[in-house]
Motif scaffolding. Structure first.
Motif, short mmCIF file in Angstrom:
data_model
loop_
_atom_site.label_atom_id
_atom_site.label_comp_id
_atom_site.label_asym_id
_atom_site.label_seq_id
_atom_site.Cartn_x
_atom_site.Cartn_y
_atom_site.Cartn_z
N LYS A 1 -39.16 -48.93 -3.34
CA LYS A 1 -37.82 -49.54 -3.38
C LYS A 1 -36.75 -48.47 -3.59
CE LYS A 1 -39.22 -52.57 -6.50
NZ LYS A 1 -39.21 -53.65 -7.49
N LYS A 2 -37.00 -47.55 -4.50
CA LYS A 2 -36.01 -46.51 -4.76
C LYS A 2 -35.85 -45.58 -3.56
CE LYS A 2 -36.64 -46.55 -9.79
NZ LYS A 2 -37.10 -45.79 -10.96
N SER A 3 -36.95 -45.38 -2.84
CA SER A 3 -36.88 -44.51 -1.66
C SER A 3 -35.99 -45.10 -0.59
CB SER A 3 -38.29 -44.29 -1.10
OG SER A 3 -39.09 -43.62 -2.04
N ILE A 4 -36.07 -46.41 -0.40
CA ILE A 4 -35.23 -47.08 0.59
C ILE A 4 -33.75 -46.87 0.25
CG2 ILE A 4 -34.57 -49.32 1.56
CD1 ILE A 4 -37.43 -50.22 1.16
N GLN A 5 -33.40 -47.08 -1.02
CA GLN A 5 -32.01 -46.89 -1.43
C GLN A 5 -31.57 -45.45 -1.23
OE1 GLN A 5 -32.63 -48.62 -5.43
NE2 GLN A 5 -30.96 -49.99 -4.93
N GLY A 6 -32.46 -44.52 -1.60
CA GLY A 6 -32.10 -43.13 -1.47
C GLY A 6 -31.88 -42.70 -0.03
N ALA B 1 -27.80 -47.09 9.05
CA ALA B 1 -28.04 -47.37 7.64
C ALA B 1 -26.93 -48.28 7.15
CB ALA B 1 -28.08 -46.09 6.82
N LEU B 2 -27.31 -49.38 6.53
CA LEU B 2 -26.34 -50.37 6.11
C LEU B 2 -26.54 -50.71 4.64
CD1 LEU B 2 -27.78 -51.41 9.04
CD2 LEU B 2 -25.90 -53.02 8.92
N VAL B 3 -25.44 -50.87 3.95
CA VAL B 3 -25.45 -51.49 2.63
C VAL B 3 -24.38 -52.58 2.66
CG1 VAL B 3 -26.36 -49.57 1.29
CG2 VAL B 3 -23.93 -49.65 1.77
N GLN C 1 -30.42 -51.66 4.37
CA GLN C 1 -31.25 -51.64 5.57
C GLN C 1 -31.14 -50.27 6.23
OE1 GLN C 1 -30.16 -54.76 8.31
NE2 GLN C 1 -30.63 -56.42 6.87
N LEU C 2 -32.26 -49.79 6.73
CA LEU C 2 -32.28 -48.55 7.52
C LEU C 2 -33.06 -48.83 8.80
CD1 LEU C 2 -31.68 -45.51 7.81
CD2 LEU C 2 -33.88 -45.07 6.70
N HIS C 3 -32.42 -48.61 9.95
CA HIS C 3 -33.02 -48.89 11.26
C HIS C 3 -33.07 -47.61 12.09
CE1 HIS C 3 -32.62 -53.32 10.88
NE2 HIS C 3 -31.56 -53.00 10.15
N TRP C 4 -34.20 -47.41 12.71
CA TRP C 4 -34.37 -46.30 13.65
C TRP C 4 -34.82 -46.88 14.99
CZ3 TRP C 4 -39.32 -42.86 13.86
CH2 TRP C 4 -39.23 -41.97 14.94
N ASN C 5 -33.96 -46.78 16.00
CA ASN C 5 -34.27 -47.24 17.35
C ASN C 5 -34.44 -46.01 18.25
OD1 ASN C 5 -33.68 -49.80 16.35
ND2 ASN C 5 -31.56 -49.68 17.03
N ALA D 1 -37.73 -50.43 10.80
CA ALA D 1 -36.72 -50.71 9.78
C ALA D 1 -37.39 -50.83 8.41
CB ALA D 1 -35.98 -52.01 10.10
N VAL D 2 -36.70 -50.35 7.40
CA VAL D 2 -37.08 -50.61 6.01
C VAL D 2 -35.89 -51.27 5.34
CG1 VAL D 2 -38.81 -48.80 5.79
CG2 VAL D 2 -36.41 -48.26 5.37
N HIS D 3 -36.16 -52.07 4.32
CA HIS D 3 -35.07 -52.82 3.69
C HIS D 3 -35.38 -53.10 2.23
CE1 HIS D 3 -37.23 -56.72 3.41
NE2 HIS D 3 -37.86 -56.28 4.48
N TYR D 4 -34.31 -53.33 1.49
CA TYR D 4 -34.43 -53.71 0.07
C TYR D 4 -33.25 -54.59 -0.30
CZ TYR D 4 -34.25 -53.33 -5.04
OH TYR D 4 -34.18 -53.62 -6.38
N THR D 5 -33.52 -55.72 -0.92
CA THR D 5 -32.46 -56.62 -1.39
C THR D 5 -32.64 -56.86 -2.88
OG1 THR D 5 -32.34 -57.75 0.74
CG2 THR D 5 -31.44 -58.90 -1.16
#
Length: 704
Positions: free
Chosen positions: A6-11, A239-241, A295-299, A311-315
């Motif tokens: 979870k912390k990795s996604i935020q970072g 990358a979205l917040v 959210q982090l997306h790589w296309n 994509a990886v995500h955390y809410t």
């Protein structure tokens, strides 16, 4: 390990600017290519006209003229088979949506392909994302089972939203709107444009307030959206917040028939009698919640044939609702009676503290006659439920910070799917889709029992599409869906997962002046979890299994160019929605109407554009009679209603200082119809949610 994940996604999201800028590739060749890269975000869950699925699209342009503060369900109100409602009566705060008679807990919602429905309740709480419509590039509503996607199975529809694309040029936008019931919205948006032809930062801040139509149904809402985008020749990284904070005065109690006749706006929430016998209202009977998404997306487009999305995500969500409880039993709060007192007035808070994180992925192969998508996802939810007493008239043995219950829910949800379209020739194509989904749910605090259920679902889908000529195409499809119970369902005791076989037969026509879609559907359920019409003690709808039930209907929607200035956009759904051989408390009731399922739903838009910069729209919505329970008792009948709105939009392009200046106006319920859009049953007594009479919103948008 999970905390590290979870912390990795935020970072990763917070640090996107530096590493992404090091990956610079050559400038994208054209806007078409970059648009295709952007659409990879949702290619795994969206469909097109070759797919044998009933669907409708809404773009940001479609939404813009009415986007004056009301929630996304209200903006979707005129789509086929859609019925919406608002607790506060004017579209601010808590709103709801039903599609083909099925409630929002069975509408699968994704944002950029990532599940949004709450893992335990399956609900979608739009109030946690106020003004999210201002950051939505487009949305697609698939009716029925639709295609395989991430998250819980779709039992009435699936809705996927694609957030704002990147902008090649820098821009800014200030939007303000005001209206009835002291409603107002203030939005600021910006984009840097593509810096060095590769990198963009864009964002939005919003603040919304409304007193609501219902007494004290106030809403104090704030939200934000920040996006960083890297664009290369074959790479798109986003990358979205984004998130929101809401404080709403509770207005979910509804009113009985007697009160409806004399005081439509009455709200019993927070009402109590003081020590002198005076009726008073607690001033903080509120719902409070903060929800933040990362959210982090790589296309990546590897070749003309292959593209992928990872994509990886955390809410993170945390909040509570607060209630004044009059004459509460000490025992219910773990307290010892005081000096002969067995009850006390108190103020309680019920808290939720949850984390939702995971990954989604897909690969798309498209070449000659084949279009193949392989994908899946793994997501985990960890939720805490606990309660606090923050004040009591007789404190007993309580200590500050004590929790009178402390429960949890843990859900792990993984799925893989494969779907393919094969074109035999220019006329015939076939579609196949298969999904395997495994769900494990652990919880306590539900009737003091422990839950540890694992579900393995296999969901096949297949269809055929026939292009008769350049204007007409026909399709047929079959889809199977399975869905697990939600947390509240377990409170009723033994509960079974529900199953659905969905058959769809459609005709699409498209010519220069007329486009229409006609679709016949037959949705055959086993153990459908139908709404009983009752609510539990915290306002959650109570459901129970109906052994056999079905929905049979016809949907038609069209766009007709009457002239160069006049457009007509009607839609209608005619349906039969039945429980088969329903038994209630051991008594056979035969075939009965499924609750909250009107047999007729119609929408109509008449659009007049005297000049390009001016658009006038008359909107009409009809919702037929429906029942608040499954027994068809006269008391449970909710009358039909028809509502008309009027929308105007005028745009100037001065070319100095501002790129454009737009004034929007919206008069809701122009004819001042007194109507009810929703309700529930308390034993044999109906309770209603009245909606506002004539009211307005007006806005000014400056783009530069």
């Amino acid at each position: 390990m999970e905390n590290v994940f979870k912390k990795s996604i935020q970072g990763i999201a917070l640090a996107i600017c530096l590493p992404v800028s090091l990956w610079a590739q050559q400038k994208p060749k054209d806007s078409t290519q970059t648009t295709q890269l952007d659409e990879v975000l949702v290619q795994a869950v969206r469909v097109n006209k070759k797919t044998p699925v009933s669907f409708s699209n809404l773009t940001q342009k479609d939404i813009a003229t009415r986007n004056l503060g009301q929630d996304i369900p209200i903006l979707m109100n005129y789509m086929p088979s859609v019925v919406t409602t608002s607790d506060a009566g004017n579209g601010f705060g808590y709103t709801g949506i039903r599609v083909r008679g099925t409630d929002a807990t069975r509408v699968n919602i994704t944002i950029n392909g990532i599940p949004y429905n709450d893992s335990e309740s399956h609900g979608t709480f739009w109030v946690n994302m106020p003004d999210f419509a201002s950051s939505v590039q487009s949305l697609q509503l698939q009716r029925g089972v639709g295609t395989s996607t991430n998250g819980a199975g779709a039992f009435g529809a699936s809705l996927n939203m694609l957030t704002d694309s990147f902008s090649p040029k820098g821009s800014g936008e200030i939007s303000n709107s005001f209206g009835s019931f002291n409603s107002h919205k203030h939005t600021v948006k910006f984009s840097t444009g593509l810096m060095n032809d590769h990198f963009e930062i864009a964002g939005r801040l919003s603040k919304l307030n409304s007193d609501g139509y219902i007494d004290r149904a106030s809403a104090d809402l704030k939200s934000y959206f920040l996006q960083g985008t890297y664009v290369g020749k074959s790479t798109l990284i986003k990358a979205l917040v984004f998130g929101g904070n809401e404080k709403t005065y509770q207005s979910w109690n509804g009113i009985d028939a007697f009160t409806l006749a004399g005081d439509r706006t009455f709200n019993s929430a927070g009402m109590y009698t003081d020590e002198f016998g005076n009726i008073r209202y607690y001033d903080n009977e509120t719902d409070n919640y903060q929800q933040d998404h990362t959210q982090l997306h790589w296309n990546e487009k590897w070749s003309n044939a292959w593209s992928t999305n990872l994509a990886v995500h955390y809410t993170k969500g945390k909040g509570y609702y607060e209630n004044y409880k009059e004459d509460a039993d000490f025992a219910d709060y773990g307290l010892t009676p005081v000096a002969g007192q067995t009850t006390t007035d108190l103020i309680r808070q019920k808290w939720l503290d949850n984390d939702f994180y995971g990954t989604t992925f897909s690969a798309n192969y498209k070449k000659t006659n084949w279009n193949v998508i392989l994908g899946g996802g793994w997501n985990k939810y960890e939720g805490l439920h606990f309660g606090k007493v923050i004040w009591a008239r007789y404190a007993s043995t309580s200590e500050l910070g004590d929790e009178y219950y402390n429960d949890y829910g843990i859900k792990t949800d993984g799925n893989v799917f494969a779907k393919a379209t094969y074109d035999f020739n220019s006329k015939w194509s076939i579609y196949g889709d298969v999904q395997y989904r495994r769900v494990n749910y652990k919880a306590n605090g539900v009737q003091a029992n422990l839950i540890d259920d694992t579900f393995n679902f296999f969901n096949p889908k297949a269809g055929v599409n026939f292009n008769m000529d350049a204007k007409n195409s026909f399709y047929f499809s079959y889809a199977r869906a399975n869905r697990e119970p939600n947390r509240t369902d377990y409170e009723g005791g033994t509960v079974r997962p529900e199953k659905l076989n969905d058959f769809e037969l459609g005709w699409r026509h498209e010519s220069s002046k007329v486009q229409w879609n006609a679709n016949v559907y037959y949705m055959l359920y086993k153990d459908q979890l139908i709404l009983t019409g009752a609510l539990d003690d915290v306002g959650n709808p109570i459901r129970s299994n109906s052994e056999k039930s079905y929905r049979l209907g016809l949907e038609v929607d069209a766009t007709v160019a009457l002239s160069s200035k006049w457009y007509w956009k009607p839609n209608v759904t005619v349906s039969a929605n039945k429980n088969v051989d329903l038994t209630n408390n051991g008594v056979a009731k035969g075939n009965t109407a499924i609750a909250y399922s009107p047999n007729l739903i119609a929408g109509n838009l008449i659009v007049f554009q005297p000049v390009k910069a001016v658009t006038l729209t008359w909107l009409t919505k009809f919702v037929g009679e429906q029942y608040l329970n499954n027994l068809e008792t006269p008391e449970a009948r909710l009358p039909d209603y028809v509502v008309n709105d009027f929308n105007v939009s005028v745009t100037w392009t001065p070319k100095k200082v501002f790129q454009s200046i737009t004034v929007n106006g919206l008069v809701n319920n122009v004819l001042n119809k007194q109507y009810i859009s929703n309700g529930y049953m308390y034993d044999i007594y109906p309770y209603y949610y009245p909606q506002a009479g004539r009211n307005f919103l007006a806005g000014l948008t400056l783009k530069f």
